[in-house]
Structures are given as structure tokens and as C-alpha cells.
Write an enzyme that holds these catalytic residues in place. Structure first.
Site, PDB file in Angstrom:
ATOM      1  N   CYS A  78       0.743  -1.368  -0.191  1.00  0.00           N
ATOM      2  CA  CYS A  78      -0.109  -0.014   0.009  1.00  0.00           C
ATOM      3  C   CYS A  78       0.814   1.237   0.068  1.00  0.00           C
ATOM      4  O   CYS A  78       0.383   2.404  -0.127  1.00  0.00           O
ATOM      5  CB  CYS A  78      -0.849   0.080   1.122  1.00  0.00           C
ATOM      6  SG  CYS A  78      -1.841  -1.506   1.376  1.00  0.00           S
TER       7      CYS A  78
ATOM      8  N   HIS B 184      -3.422   7.041   2.399  1.00  0.00           N
ATOM      9  CA  HIS B 184      -3.747   5.756   1.879  1.00  0.00           C
ATOM     10  C   HIS B 184      -5.136   5.422   2.491  1.00  0.00           C
ATOM     11  O   HIS B 184      -5.392   5.735   3.829  1.00  0.00           O
ATOM     12  CB  HIS B 184      -2.550   4.758   2.389  1.00  0.00           C
ATOM     13  CG  HIS B 184      -3.220   3.113   2.054  1.00  0.00           C
ATOM     14  ND1 HIS B 184      -4.028   2.931   1.041  1.00  0.00           N
ATOM     15  CD2 HIS B 184      -3.215   2.141   3.075  1.00  0.00           C
ATOM     16  CE1 HIS B 184      -4.287   1.414   1.087  1.00  0.00           C
ATOM     17  NE2 HIS B 184      -3.850   1.241   2.380  1.00  0.00           N
TER      18      HIS B 184
ATOM     19  N   ASN C  51     -10.378  -0.149   0.087  1.00  0.00           N
ATOM     20  CA  ASN C  51      -9.000  -0.128   0.200  1.00  0.00           C
ATOM     21  C   ASN C  51      -8.355  -0.858  -1.105  1.00  0.00           C
ATOM     22  O   ASN C  51      -8.573  -1.891  -1.316  1.00  0.00           O
ATOM     23  CB  ASN C  51      -8.506  -0.890   1.359  1.00  0.00           C
ATOM     24  CG  ASN C  51      -6.982  -0.971   1.554  1.00  0.00           C
ATOM     25  OD1 ASN C  51      -6.271  -0.593   0.545  1.00  0.00           O
ATOM     26  ND2 ASN C  51      -6.470  -1.548   2.573  1.00  0.00           N
TER      27      ASN C  51
HETATM   28  O1  UT7 Z   1      -4.064  -1.371   3.478  1.00  0.00           O
HETATM   29  C1  UT7 Z   1      -3.268  -1.650   4.618  1.00  0.00           C
HETATM   30  C2  UT7 Z   1      -3.748  -2.817   5.311  1.00  0.00           C
HETATM   31  N1  UT7 Z   1      -4.888  -3.041   5.862  1.00  0.00           N
HETATM   32  C3  UT7 Z   1      -5.506  -2.055   7.074  1.00  0.00           C
HETATM   33  O2  UT7 Z   1      -4.904  -0.998   7.240  1.00  0.00           O
HETATM   34  C4  UT7 Z   1      -6.544  -2.496   7.703  1.00  0.00           C
HETATM   35  C5  UT7 Z   1      -6.198  -2.204   9.264  1.00  0.00           C
HETATM   36  N2  UT7 Z   1      -7.130  -2.856  10.195  1.00  0.00           N
HETATM   37  C6  UT7 Z   1      -8.465  -2.400  10.235  1.00  0.00           C
HETATM   38  O3  UT7 Z   1      -8.989  -1.707   9.171  1.00  0.00           O
HETATM   39  C7  UT7 Z   1      -9.301  -3.369  11.335  1.00  0.00           C
HETATM   40  O4  UT7 Z   1      -8.715  -3.930  12.113  1.00  0.00           O
HETATM   41  C8  UT7 Z   1     -10.558  -4.277  10.767  1.00  0.00           C
HETATM   42  C9  UT7 Z   1     -11.339  -3.559   9.952  1.00  0.00           C
HETATM   43  C10 UT7 Z   1      -9.737  -5.162   9.719  1.00  0.00           C
HETATM   44  C11 UT7 Z   1     -11.031  -5.082  11.792  1.00  0.00           C
HETATM   45  O5  UT7 Z   1     -11.837  -4.080  12.783  1.00  0.00           O
HETATM   46  P1  UT7 Z   1     -11.568  -4.445  14.282  1.00  0.00           P
HETATM   47  O6  UT7 Z   1     -12.473  -3.326  15.049  1.00  0.00           O
HETATM   48  O7  UT7 Z   1     -10.112  -4.594  14.427  1.00  0.00           O
HETATM   49  O8  UT7 Z   1     -12.456  -5.587  14.420  1.00  0.00           O
HETATM   50  P2  UT7 Z   1     -11.893  -6.995  14.985  1.00  0.00           P
HETATM   51  O9  UT7 Z   1     -11.001  -7.855  13.807  1.00  0.00           O
HETATM   52  O10 UT7 Z   1     -11.651  -7.104  16.268  1.00  0.00           O
HETATM   53  O11 UT7 Z   1     -13.265  -7.922  15.006  1.00  0.00           O
HETATM   54  C12 UT7 Z   1     -14.323  -7.663  15.760  1.00  0.00           C
HETATM   55  C13 UT7 Z   1     -15.427  -8.610  15.693  1.00  0.00           C
HETATM   56  C14 UT7 Z   1     -14.924 -10.163  15.666  1.00  0.00           C
HETATM   57  O12 UT7 Z   1     -16.189 -10.850  16.387  1.00  0.00           O
HETATM   58  P3  UT7 Z   1     -16.002 -11.244  17.916  1.00  0.00           P
HETATM   59  O13 UT7 Z   1     -14.524 -12.024  17.938  1.00  0.00           O
HETATM   60  O14 UT7 Z   1     -15.900  -9.897  18.690  1.00  0.00           O
HETATM   61  O15 UT7 Z   1     -17.216 -11.846  18.155  1.00  0.00           O
HETATM   62  C15 UT7 Z   1     -15.011 -10.503  14.385  1.00  0.00           C
HETATM   63  O16 UT7 Z   1     -15.216 -11.843  14.135  1.00  0.00           O
HETATM   64  O17 UT7 Z   1     -16.064  -8.499  14.344  1.00  0.00           O
HETATM   65  C16 UT7 Z   1     -15.908  -9.637  13.827  1.00  0.00           C
HETATM   66  N3  UT7 Z   1     -15.716  -9.414  12.196  1.00  0.00           N
HETATM   67  C17 UT7 Z   1     -16.927  -9.247  11.548  1.00  0.00           C
HETATM   68  N4  UT7 Z   1     -18.317  -8.889  11.782  1.00  0.00           N
HETATM   69  C18 UT7 Z   1     -19.077  -8.698  10.567  1.00  0.00           C
HETATM   70  C19 UT7 Z   1     -14.534  -9.411  11.553  1.00  0.00           C
HETATM   71  N5  UT7 Z   1     -14.945  -9.110  10.154  1.00  0.00           N
HETATM   72  C20 UT7 Z   1     -16.184  -9.034  10.151  1.00  0.00           C
HETATM   73  C21 UT7 Z   1     -17.395  -8.518   9.016  1.00  0.00           C
HETATM   74  N6  UT7 Z   1     -18.425  -8.235   9.606  1.00  0.00           N
HETATM   75  N7  UT7 Z   1     -16.860  -8.203   7.817  1.00  0.00           N
END
Ligand code: UT7
Length: 316
Positions: A114, A242, A272
Site C-alpha cells: 500500500c 492511503h 482499500n
Molecule cells: O492497507 C493496509 C492494510 N490494512 C489495514 O490497514 C487494515 C487495518 N485494520 C482494520 O482496518 C481493522 O482492524 C479491521 C477493519 C480489519 C477489523 O476491525 P476491528 O475493529 O479490528 O475488528 P476485529 O478484527 O477485532 O473484529 C471484531 C469482531 C469479531 O467478532 P468477535 O470476535 O468480537 O465476536 C470479528 O469476528 O467483528 C467480527 N468481524 C466481522 N463482523 C461482521 C470481523 N469481520 C467482520 C465482518 N462483518 N466483515
């Protein structure tokens, strides 16, 4: 001091739009979760004949036309990407043939995930000076829909396809990009397997770790670019960060005390797009008149590698 200016931009997005509601039909997710956690409402995916090369050609032709540049004048062509159509030939070489650059044009693809487009800006600045060429065509382009595991809802709601192009002009008295870049080798946090592993080439990502990394490096990188340029962040006209997650952007805006009106993004409509993210946004800022002649835009990327990069670009 010599440097470069941004002469013209172009971009291309696939026609097919996938909304959060479309994703709700095929996986356990919701529009509400995606919007509140990321700011993303829709993304574009290639279909049919559309591919990495066609997006690059489309974006490049627009930039060349708007800049009034004959392809024969291009001395350097770089494509920042991790999802090119072929490992070889590089997309930049295909562009040489399709667009009609001279055979001594320096053409190659570059992978810094990225951060790739900003890495490529600085690479082009150095090459133009060293090889004594006047114009570079620099693209960031991705077809991330090809490396997404549709059973992994934590990644596949985030990414989209697209391409952005920039024509850069080198000049003796033009400003330096004052580029800042770096890497912190890490295979666990963000990885796509290559040809040698036997695993499908899908994105594996520890979102939380990438988030922590991003909120650390993005504000630091922006501050370092401004310091190198000898200006305050208040003197920057626009920020093209980004577009990975609106919460990462909001954190940086708050931490750097930036005017949110100078930080308009497009994540809601594109998701993204990795290396394509900054140049697509640049094109939208220029096309909409939000970035005008003589103004300075601070570009910054961060992501796989882990890498980061920032640069201050002035519109000619
Ligand atoms: O381009 C550079 C590379 N990428 C990035 O910059 C990404 C950086 N990270 C992020 O943007 C965030 O960490 C994410 C958007 C990927 C995830 O957000 P988060 O607030 O860190 O969520 P999480 O991974 O802690 O997940 C929270 C909950 C989990 O459920 P439990 O364990 O709390 O029951 C996940 O299973 O959300 C769940 N979850 C979803 N629920 C609905 C994960 N993905 C999804 C989804 N829809 N798509």
C-alpha cells in the site's frame, strides 16, 4: 535543488460495484458493521475483460491526454502493484508497447504494497534526475479481488480494484518530494503467499496489528515529510492518505490537528485499493478542483511489508 511537479493525473475503476448490501447476501456481515468499523460502503471489482493491464491503460491514457504529453516523451514508467496480470512481463513493459513509449524508456513494476505508489514517486524522482529524463508516468494499480478469500469476512469486505496514474515533470528548480520511507520486515501481520508456497494466493491479515502499526506510522511519516520540507503541516494544502480505514484516517487527522476539510477521502466508494489508493484519490482531488495549480499535497501510504512512505507533491 532539483525535483518534480505533478503535471496531470488519471484513474480507472472497474464498472462493477459491490455494495455492503451485496456482501450481506453472500457472507455473515452487515452494512452497519462495515461502515462503522471501516467507513467503506462500496468497492469496485473487475469482471470479464477488465484486468490490471486494462485499468492501467485507461488511467495512463487519461493522464497523458490531460497533461498534453506525447507517449514518446515519457522517460520512466513505473507501476506500483502486488497484483499485476503476469509476474513477467511487468505491466510497465506492456504499457511501453501499448502506449508507444520509446524503447529506452525505463519500465518496471515495484512492490511496496500500500506504500508502493509513494515509493514509486520517489524512485521516479531519482531516476529522472540520474537518467536525465523530463517526464515519468507513475501508476498505482491493483486487482485485489483476485487475491481475496471470499470465506474470510475479516479481509474481503475491505478491498477493491482500481488504478491511478500521475505524470511527473522533472525540473532543475522544482521542489524535492522530501520523501520519507521505511520498512519493518514482518511476515505474520500481512502476507499474500507467492509462487513457492503451494498455498492459494489469498490475503492473510491480522487487522488489529495492522491498525496499531498504521496509527503509529501515518502521523509520524506526515510530520517527518513536513519537517524535511521545512514547512508546518498548516502550510500543506491537501493530504492524500492511503484509504485503508476511516478510523485510521480520523486518528491521524486528530493527532496531527489537521483541518478535516483538507483530508477528504474516497474510501466510502472505493474501499482499500492498496497501491492504487493514493493515485486514485489524487486524480479525484485534481478533477474536482480540490487540488489546484501551485498547491502542495502531502501523500502517505502504509501497509504490507510492513512499509510506510510519505512525500510532498506540488501540482504544476
Ligand atoms: O492497507 C493496509 C492494510 N490494512 C489495514 O490497514 C487494515 C487495518 N485494520 C482494520 O482496518 C481493522 O482492524 C479491521 C477493519 C480489519 C477489523 O476491525 P476491528 O475493529 O479490528 O475488528 P476485529 O478484527 O477485532 O473484529 C471484531 C469482531 C469479531 O467478532 P468477535 O470476535 O468480537 O465476536 C470479528 O469476528 O467483528 C467480527 N468481524 C466481522 N463482523 C461482521 C470481523 N469481520 C467482520 C465482518 N462483518 N466483515
Amino acid at each position: 535543488m532539483s525535483g518534480i511537479k505533478l503535471l496531470a493525473t488519471g484513474s480507472a475503476l472497474p464498472q462493477h460495484v459491490i455494495t455492503n448490501h451485496d456482501l450481506e447476501q453472500i457472507m455473515d456481515t452487515s452494512d452497519e458493521w462495515i461502515r462503522t468499523r471501516t467507513g467503506i460502503g462500496a468497492r469496485h471489482h473487475c469482471r470479464g475483460e477488465e484486468c490490471h493491464t486494462s485499468l492501467c491503460l485507461d488511467a495512463a491514457r487519461k493522464a497523458l491526454e490531460r497533461g498534453g504529453i506525447d507517449p514518446q516523451q515519457i522517460g520512466v514508467c513505473l507501476v506500483a502493484t502486488l497484483t499485476q496480470d503476469h509476474l513477467t512481463p511487468a505491466t510497465a513493459c506492456v504499457l511501453q508497447k501499448e502506449l508507444g513509449f520509446q524503447e529506452d524508456t525505463i519500465c518496471f513494476d515495484l512492490n511496496a504494497a500500500c506504500s508502493g505508489f509513494v515509493y514509486a514517486l520517489h524512485t521516479a524522482e531519482c531516476l529522472l534526475a540520474a537518467a536525465k529524463r523530463k517526464y515519468a508516468l507513475v501508476l498505482g494499480a491493483e486487482v485485489l479481488s483476485r487475491v481475496m478469500d471470499l470465506t474470510d469476512r475479516s479481509t474481503c469486505v475491505l478491498f477493491g480494484d482500481g488504478a491511478g496514474a500521475a505524470i511527473l515533470e522533472w525540473g532543475e528548480d522544482y521542489p524535492s518530494l522530501c520523501a520519507v520511507m521505511g520498512s519493518r520486515g514482518n511476515r505474520q501481520v500481512l502476507m499474500i503467499p507467492g509462487v513457492n508456497t503451494g498455498d492459494p494466493s489469498y490475503i492473510h491479515m491480522d487487522g488489529k496489528e495492522v491498525f496499531r502499526f498504521a496509527v503509529e506510522v501515518l502521523p509520524r511519516c506526515a510530520k517527518e515529510v513536513a519537517a524535511k520540507a521545512g514547512i508546518s503541516l498548516d502550510e500543506v494544502d491537501r493530504f492524500a492518505f492511503h484509504q485503508a480505514n476511516q478510523r485510521i484516517l480520523d486518528h491521524a487527522i486528530k493527532k496531527l490537528k489537521l483541518d478535516p476539510a483538507k483530508c477528504t477521502g474516497n474510501i466510502a466508494h472505493t474501499g482499500n485499493t492498496s497501491a492504487a489508493s493514493v493515485p486514485i484519490l489524487l486524480d479525484q482531488l485534481v478533477s474536482s478542483g480540490q487540488l489546484r495549480s501551485g498547491q502542495k499535497v502531502l501523500c502517505a501510504g502504509f501497509g504490507g511489508g510492513l512499509t510506510w512512505a510519505g512525500a510532498l507533491l506540488q501540482l504544476a
